[in-house]
Design a protein around this motif. Structure first.
Motif, mmCIF file in Angstrom:
data_model
loop_
_atom_site.group_PDB
_atom_site.id
_atom_site.type_symbol
_atom_site.label_atom_id
_atom_site.label_comp_id
_atom_site.label_asym_id
_atom_site.label_seq_id
_atom_site.Cartn_x
_atom_site.Cartn_y
_atom_site.Cartn_z
ATOM 1 N N TRP A 108 44.422 -27.198 -17.354
ATOM 2 C CA TRP A 108 43.664 -27.180 -17.153
ATOM 3 C C TRP A 108 42.816 -28.101 -18.736
ATOM 4 O O TRP A 108 41.886 -29.418 -18.741
ATOM 5 N N PRO A 109 43.804 -28.552 -19.691
ATOM 6 C CA PRO A 109 43.334 -29.443 -20.893
ATOM 7 C C PRO A 109 43.067 -30.911 -20.621
ATOM 8 O O PRO A 109 42.181 -31.387 -20.758
ATOM 9 N N LEU A 110 44.139 -31.121 -19.172
ATOM 10 C CA LEU A 110 43.465 -32.552 -18.323
ATOM 11 C C LEU A 110 42.132 -33.022 -17.716
ATOM 12 O O LEU A 110 41.548 -33.309 -17.894
ATOM 13 N N PHE A 116 35.070 -34.073 -20.918
ATOM 14 C CA PHE A 116 34.546 -34.649 -21.423
ATOM 15 C C PHE A 116 34.500 -35.776 -22.075
ATOM 16 O O PHE A 116 34.101 -36.524 -23.056
ATOM 17 N N ALA A 117 35.490 -36.529 -21.591
ATOM 18 C CA ALA A 117 35.272 -37.991 -21.868
ATOM 19 C C ALA A 117 34.042 -38.985 -21.313
ATOM 20 O O ALA A 117 33.784 -39.948 -21.409
ATOM 21 N N ARG A 123 28.496 -40.021 -18.524
ATOM 22 C CA ARG A 123 29.303 -40.444 -17.272
ATOM 23 C C ARG A 123 29.282 -38.979 -17.094
ATOM 24 O O ARG A 123 30.223 -38.419 -16.644
ATOM 25 N N GLU A 124 28.883 -37.538 -17.269
ATOM 26 C CA GLU A 124 29.276 -36.398 -16.750
ATOM 27 C C GLU A 124 29.262 -35.871 -16.185
ATOM 28 O O GLU A 124 30.149 -35.403 -15.084
ATOM 29 N N LEU A 125 27.862 -36.580 -14.918
ATOM 30 C CA LEU A 125 28.055 -35.841 -14.000
ATOM 31 C C LEU A 125 29.423 -36.495 -12.668
ATOM 32 O O LEU A 125 30.230 -35.826 -11.558
ATOM 33 N N ASP A 126 30.017 -37.883 -13.104
ATOM 34 C CA ASP A 126 31.127 -39.032 -12.323
ATOM 35 C C ASP A 126 31.961 -37.871 -12.511
ATOM 36 O O ASP A 126 33.405 -37.414 -11.652
ATOM 37 N N SER A 127 32.320 -37.053 -13.767
ATOM 38 C CA SER A 127 33.706 -36.464 -13.958
ATOM 39 C C SER A 127 33.679 -34.944 -13.134
ATOM 40 O O SER A 127 34.663 -34.883 -13.201
#
Length: 338
Positions: A108-110, A116-117, A123-127
């Motif tokens: 989960w941390p990854l 959040f990166a 580029r929230e939607l890309d994540s």
């Protein structure tokens, strides 16, 4: 799906309040998972010692796999079928799903950092698409590994083939649809009218050995349940308020404990057979599940272990819940190695 969703929502709330801290995350998970799990495993082993001592043989390794979070892979390694009769199965068979979640907590941390990166770079939607992509890979692996006619337990137990539900839930939580795309109440009712009948149809049609379950129905159920969660999490729609009804709220607060005791109760009562009437037997099983869940919840919730106001943190080890849990665990450990 719900577990993955809640992980994402809690991470976003923690970020808004000053940052998501991995140490605090794992500490909260340990506090929530292990007291109830120790009581359930210990109580089950004691019950076996008293009534079915022959069944204790070979449970040492299984007990370790339950507590260390790899029980699903142990079941795969020993070719244990999830679909055998309850009276022939281990009382810890159902813990495979908790093991999948515990393994998900490790990565989960990854996943959090990936999201959040992307968010920091607009580029929230890309994540979020990365999470959906990983879910698609998991679904594809389920389809590839399933072999019609063979026992499907490997596909059913596997973290790689079942993690799609958690990933879909986490992606939904990060997507935060009520904020990003609020629905009119009429549209919400329309979507609810689509999701719920389809979800009920999936439940009715799914079968443990049916190819369509693994090729379509299990992934579809995750997507439909994700849609239902999105509707229930929108405060402008009435569906979430329905779940605040007192009896449902009471059950929800004890759902983890009910899950833990469900299979041990079924396994032991099916062997014990106190009555022959199947309806009465089912009522006895339900009553025992609820009673044990209530007791374990009282002993296992974090509040039962917390220091009293004004006491030092180490005083948590003087609380009755701590000593009762340790007594059960020690007795269970003793009878298991005999």
């Amino acid at each position: 799906v719900l577990s993955g969703y809640l992980l994402a929502v809690m991470a976003m709330r923690a970020e808004e309040k000053g940052g998501f801290k991995f140490g605090q995350f794992y500490l909260r998970r340990i506090r929530r998972i292990y007291p109830a799990l120790l009581l359930t495993v210990g109580g089950t082993l004691l019950a076996l010692y008293l009534w079915f001592p022959d069944l204790l043989r070979g449970l040492q390794q299984e007990g370790l796999s339950v507590l260390l979070g790899y029980q699903n892979w142990r079941q795969i390694a020993v070719n244990a079928s999830y679909f055998s009769r309850i009276s022939n199965a281990s009382p810890f068979t159902h813990i495979w799903s908790l093991a999948v979640e515990m393994q998900y907590y490790l990565v989960w941390p990854l996943l959090y950092l990936i999201y959040f990166a992307g968010k920091r770079k607009d580029r929230e939607l890309d994540s979020i698409a990365v999470l959906f992509g990983l879910a698609a890979i998991s679904i594809l692996e389920m389809i590839i590994l399933y072999q019609p006619g063979d026992d499907p337990s490997r596909v059913y137990y596997g973290t790689d083939t079942r993690v799609h539900a958690l990933l879909i839930g986490s992606a939904l939580g990060f997507l935060d649809l009520p904020r990003r795309r609020p629905l009119l109440e009429s549209d919400g009712w329309t979507l609810f009218g689509i999701c719920m009948p389809l979800l009920l149809a999936v439940v009715a049609l799914a079968s443990d050995r049916s190819a369509v379950s693994y090729y379509a129905l299990l992934p579809l159920s995750s997507l439909l349940f994700a849609g239902t969660i999105a509707l229930c999490s929108d405060s402008r729609l009435p569906f979430g308020r329905w779940l605040d009804w007192g009896p449902l709220s009471w059950l929800g607060q004890r759902s983890y404990e009910i899950y833990l005791v469900m299979f041990p109760v079924l396994s032991l009562v099916q062997r014990w057979k106190p009555v022959e009437d199947p309806t009465l037997l089912a009522l006895i099983e339900i009553a025992l599940m609820l009673l044990l869940a209530v007791i374990i919840h009282l002993l296992a919730v974090p509040a039962a272990w917390a220091p009293r106001p004004g006491w030092k943190a180490r005083s948590r080890f003087t609380r009755p819940a701590f000593w009762i849990t340790m007594a059960v665990v020690c007795l269970a450990g003793y009878v298991t190695i005999q």
